[in-house]
Scaffold this active site. Structure first.
Site, PDB file in Angstrom:
ATOM      1  CE1 TYR A 198       0.881  -0.756   4.483  1.00 53.09           C
ATOM      2  CE2 TYR A 198       0.625   1.621   4.303  1.00 53.09           C
ATOM      3  CZ  TYR A 198       1.073   0.513   5.004  1.00 53.09           C
ATOM      4  OH  TYR A 198       1.720   0.672   6.198  1.00 53.09           O
ATOM      5  CB  CYS A 199       1.763   3.925  -1.604  1.00 51.79           C
ATOM      6  SG  CYS A 199       0.790   3.979  -3.124  1.00 51.79           S
ATOM      7  CB  THR A 200      -0.069   8.423  -0.177  1.00 50.61           C
ATOM      8  OG1 THR A 200       1.235   8.370   0.385  1.00 50.61           O
ATOM      9  CG2 THR A 200      -0.872   9.541   0.450  1.00 50.61           C
ATOM     10  N   GLY A 202      -2.110   5.099  -3.952  1.00 48.39           N
ATOM     11  CA  GLY A 202      -2.091   3.944  -4.851  1.00 48.39           C
ATOM     12  C   GLY A 202      -1.085   3.995  -5.983  1.00 48.39           C
ATOM     13  CB  ILE A 227      -3.595   5.460   3.334  1.00 48.40           C
ATOM     14  CG1 ILE A 227      -2.438   4.469   3.448  1.00 48.40           C
ATOM     15  CG2 ILE A 227      -4.137   5.794   4.718  1.00 48.40           C
ATOM     16  CD1 ILE A 227      -1.121   5.102   3.840  1.00 48.40           C
TER      17      ILE A 227
END
Ligand SMILES: [Zn+2]
Ligand SMILES: [Zn+2]
Length: 343
Positions: A198-200, A202, A227
């Site tokens: 995951y990241c901020t 996508g 997220i």
């Protein structure tokens, strides 16, 4: 035709205050083949300047990555404009949970070589062979599976203030650095574990998931919309929230509160705190975590040296800065030997 900002940040701030209107903060990205990024860039600038969009947008041959704010009352116009661009029609707009009219004070649309600095040579692997996109519900399921390895694809200063329970949070300064480090750390899991990332918002996972599949990871998943979208779905569908702390964001808000826990510490005194600031000495500008008391005691600076410089008359500060770039410290976000409590 004016294709660049004329207003300073201060002038813009005054305008926003005077207008007193709600603005929506949002982000989106799309990988698409853009033949002439400069032309596309100008097209965006002209249209968005007219409807008062502000933000930081990167355009490249490989696509677009945009973080911006739109006056709430012009959102429909903005959405229509986006939908009229064939590769952006229906693109997911990651709308922030907390809004700040001053999230951005300029409209900057820049042409770059890539929309994310990943350091990858895209011709060496199939960038379209991505991981499986999962929503918040499926993501929660996956990460409670003991056969899953969960990896945070963001940098150390982002995961420091918030991350998913049980995630591996690599101690890296850039996305580019993180790719080989993560691969090496996880190489024994290639065959049989679920690699969930995951990241901020996508975008980093779009390329990373394809890269790790290319490197032999069999079961690769990525959190759709990152997220930001996870938090939205959790709230809307009343799901269990497995994210602890704050989500670091790249605008003036700096972060969004996702859960009540404070998981980080003031880098100067060590007490619980998760508020990022930039050192008030403009020549330093170091990004670090500082509590209210330390901010007061240090005049918003990271060190005694910076405090002394920041207290000088502006002209003297300018003379001191002359010929010295500060880009290195901006790059070394949250890392400095003057910070006692930065682990
Ligand atoms: Zn402190
Ligand atoms: Zn400083």
């Amino acid at each position: 035709m004016q294709l660049y900002n004329k207003l300073s940040a201060k002038e813009r701030e005054t305008l926003i205050d005077e207008a007193g209107e709600d603005r929506l903060t949002l982000s989106f990205y799309a990988y698409a083949k853009i033949g002439n990024p400069h032309l596309f860039r100008n097209h965006l600038f002209i249209a968005w300047d007219q409807i008062d969009v502000l933000g930081r947008i990167y355009v490249a041959h490989e696509g677009i990555n945009a973080q911006l704010s739109v006056p709430a009352k012009r959102f429909e116009e903005f959405k229509k404009f986006i939908d009229d661009i064939y590769f952006l029609e229906g693109v997911r707009l990651n709308i922030a949970i907390e809004h700040d009219a001053k999230a951005f004070l300029k409209l900057k649309v820049k042409v770059r070589k890539k929309i994310v600095a990943d350091g990858l040579n895209d011709s060496t692997f199939d960038v379209t062979n991505k991981g499986v996109h999962v929503d918040a519900l499926k993501f929660n399921d996956l990460i409670s599976d003991p056969n899953t390895v969960l990896v945070d694809m963001r940098n150390h200063y982002e995961s420091e203030i918030g991350h998913f329970q049980g995630a591996i949070t690599p101690d890296v300064d850039t996305f580019r650095d993180s790719l080989p480090i993560i691969e090496d750390d996880l190489k024994e899991y290639k065959e049989d574990k679920n690699l969930v990332m995951y990241c901020t918002g996508g975008i980093r996972c779009e390329k990373a998931s394809a890269y790790y599949k290319h490197k032999g990871f069999k079961n690769v998943y990525q959190l759709e919309g990152g997220i930001i979208e996870y938090a939205r779905q959790v709230e809307k569908q009343k799901l269990e929230n497995k994210f602890i702390g704050k989500n670091f964001v790249f605008d003036h808000r700096r972060s969004e509160q996702i859960s009540e826990e404070v998981i980080a510490h003031c880098h100067q005194c060590g007490k619980a705190c998760d508020k990022h600031v930039n050192c008030a000495n403009e020549a330093c500008h170091l990004l670090f975590i500082q509590c209210e008391e330390c901010a007061e005691k240090m005049n918003n600076c990271c060190s005694v040296e910076c405090k002394e410089i920041a207290a000088l008359p502006y002209e003297e500060q300018k003379a001191l800065r002359k010929g010295k770039g500060n880009s290195n410290k901006i790059f070394k976000k949250g890392r400095s030997k003057v910070l006692k409590y930065k682990s």
